[in-house]
Design an enzyme around this catalytic site. Structure first.
Site, PDB file in Angstrom:
ATOM      1  N   LYS A 274       7.462   7.260 -44.458  1.00 35.63           N
ATOM      2  CA  LYS A 274       8.103   7.648 -43.202  1.00 35.63           C
ATOM      3  C   LYS A 274       8.254   6.418 -42.308  1.00 35.63           C
ATOM      4  CE  LYS A 274       6.048  12.302 -42.717  1.00 35.63           C
ATOM      5  NZ  LYS A 274       7.277  13.107 -42.807  1.00 35.63           N
ATOM      6  N   ARG A 348       4.694  21.269 -50.173  1.00 29.35           N
ATOM      7  CA  ARG A 348       5.010  22.281 -51.188  1.00 29.35           C
ATOM      8  C   ARG A 348       4.275  22.003 -52.491  1.00 29.35           C
ATOM      9  NH1 ARG A 348      11.112  20.592 -50.143  1.00 29.35           N
ATOM     10  NH2 ARG A 348      10.135  20.231 -48.136  1.00 29.35           N
TER      11      ARG A 348
END
Ligand code: BES
Ligand code: MN
Ligand code: ZN
Length: 492
Positions: A274, A348
């Protein structure tokens, strides 16, 4: 905090702060006229000068300068009569608590005016005060002064303490420490709040009748084949944990519920790193797991007649020479495979383990909480969580519990057609979809691991962390989800 009910006119109460909720354009209420007479017109004059109308969010503080037993009056705008709900009362409680802090008052009296739903209102006022009392001062050398509120007196001539009101107040008092715990866990710096730390905190706080905790280390995680958690953990020097919290009530159990929480203690994105700005708040990425620890820690007080199991896969998500790489494939315990194309879509990957493991127990409901997607924040902002489900009655019940709790949810669809987006050329699916509908494609990946079990996925990326101070919460972790979960579990 002690909560008292008094059948009395408010001017008879000796208190640091007397809160007077006022509906919009109802400044001619008898109680205000009565107090104004005691204050020789001073209150009416102030109301006129300040143009206080009772609009939502407005308030007016008035010092009685010794003319009354209450040292200060606080008029709190509730907003339009037809729009008043539990949250209006919760915010009124929070507002009173803030003003009390400013005045150094340790006792609050509340003129308890609701004509209907007085149970909801009583609970909500208490909850608002407790939520607004939270502070995280551990790392400040100069603590902000703030006296704890020792007592709250709800008063009105003719007020009777009903069973229902007492129950609502007890519920609020029981829930609040769970919210504070979840906030603490999120607020703790990420190099302190590691996976091991979360396991220890779960063990420390989830104790008492019916509760037990296991925090599985790497060996056990390998033995249990929790491949997603191991894959995400590969970039880390910290060991992962898979936390299992079990609650079994005494006597016959009606239902079995599994709660699955995302426990990424810091999300750097992994090799799909990020940008720095996006990482600033990424200690929040275990807020789903924290909400489950917070909620479950209160089950011995609430004693619902259901079995609840919390599953929290936890690790940080970091890049390193051993980190998982875009292109890697994970094989899950239920046989399904995921191609990892973006290591920043890691939530996830670890939730899939939790869902697959929980599904084996065949619970009546599975509910997962996760700070899963920036896309959900883009869609719903910072106040509203997304809810996805394969079972409409479960959604309806959760949204209803959320409304009572003052936590907002908005249902988003599991669009079958978008399964195309997660097709992989080498595995059963890939871990990211295309440019659009990112909250939905993430939910579709989770759905692959729940089978036919009634399931809801709460994407709490927006509301789990306050970047601006809220009335009911300072900047930082909000504990979002704890209040909804506990109300929902108590309703089963
Ligand atoms: N933890 C983030 C989601 C998030 C973002 C939570 C901002 C709270 C605030 C999650 O792991 C993530 O990075 N999601 C990616 C998914 C993408 C790579 C498909 C996102 O939302 O950008
Ligand atoms: Mn991520
Ligand atoms: Zn994440």
């Amino acid at each position: 905090m002690e909560v008292k009910f008094q059948d009395q006119h408010p001017e008879r109460l000796k208190t640091g702060l007397l809160a007077l909720p006022v509906m919009e354009k109802r400044i001619d209420e008898p109680v205000l006229r009565r107090l104004d007479r005691l204050l020789r017109g001073g209150l009416a004059e102030r109301i006129r000068k300040s143009q206080f109308t009772g609009a939502e969010g407005s308030s007016l503080l008035y010092s009685t300068a010794g003319r009354m037993r209450a040292a200060n009056l606080l008029l709190i705008g509730l907003g339009k009569a037809e729009e008043i709900n539990a949250d209006s009362w919760r915010k009124a409680g929070a507002r009173a608590r803030k003003e009390a802090a400013g005045l150094g008052a340790e006792e609050i009296a509340f003129f308890f005016s609701p004509e209907k739903e007085s149970e909801l209102a009583a609970g909500a006022i208490v909850e608002g005060i407790l939520l607004a009392s939270y502070q995280f001062n551990k790392y400040r050398s100069e603590r902000k002064p703030s006296a704890a509120i020792r007592s709250l007196t709800l008063c009105r001539p003719g007020l009777k303490r009903s069973e229902g009101m007492a129950r609502a107040v007890k519920l609020a008092l029981d829930i609040a420490p769970g919210v504070s715990l979840a906030r603490d866990l999120v607020n703790e710096p990420p190099s302190v709040a590691t996976a091991r730390y979360l396991g220890e905190q779960a063990q420390r706080h989830c104790r008492g009748r019916g509760l037990s905790v296991e925090a599985w280390g790497k060996k056990k995680i390998q033995a249990m084949n929790l491949a997603g958690l191991l894959a995400v953990n590969r970039g880390s020097t910290e060991e992962p944990r898979f936390i299992v919290i079990r609650y079994k009530p005494a006597g016959r159990t009606k239902k079995k519920v599994a709660l699955i929480g995302k426990g990424i203690t810091f999300d750097s994105g992994g090799l799909s790193l990020k940008p720095a700005k996006s990482m600033e708040t990424m200690k929040l990425d275990m807020a789903g797991g924290a909400a489950i620890i917070g909620a479950m820690s209160r089950l011995p007080e609430l004693r619902p007649q259901i079995e609840v199991t919390g599953y929290i896969p936890t690790t940080d998500n970091l890049p390193s020479g051993s980190a998982q790489k875009p292109g890697d494939v994970i094989r899950y315990l239920n046989g399904k495979t995921i191609e990892v194309l973006n290591t920043d879509a890691e939530g996830r990957l670890i939730l899939a383990d939790g869902l697959a493991l929980a599904a084996k127990q065949k619970p009546d409901y599975m509910i997962n909480l996760a700070t899963l997607t920036g896309a959900c924040m883009v869609a719903l902002g910072t106040e509203v969580a997304g809810i996805f489900s394969n079972h409409q009655p479960l959604v309806d019940a959760l949204i209803r519990s959320g409304r009572e709790a003052g936590e907002k949810f908005w249902q988003l669809p599991l669009v079958k057609e978008y399964r195309e987006e997660i097709k992989s050329s080498v595995a059963d699916m890939k871990n990211i979809g295309g440019s659009y509908g990112g909250a939905i494609t993430a939910a579709l990946i989770l759905q692959e691991f729940v089978g036919e079990i009634p399931w809801a996925h709460l994407d709490i990326a927006g509301p789990s962390f306050a970047e601006k101070e809220l009335l009911t919460c300072p900047k930082g972790g909000t504990g979002f989800g704890v209040r909804t979960l506990l109300r929902f579990l108590s309703s089963l």
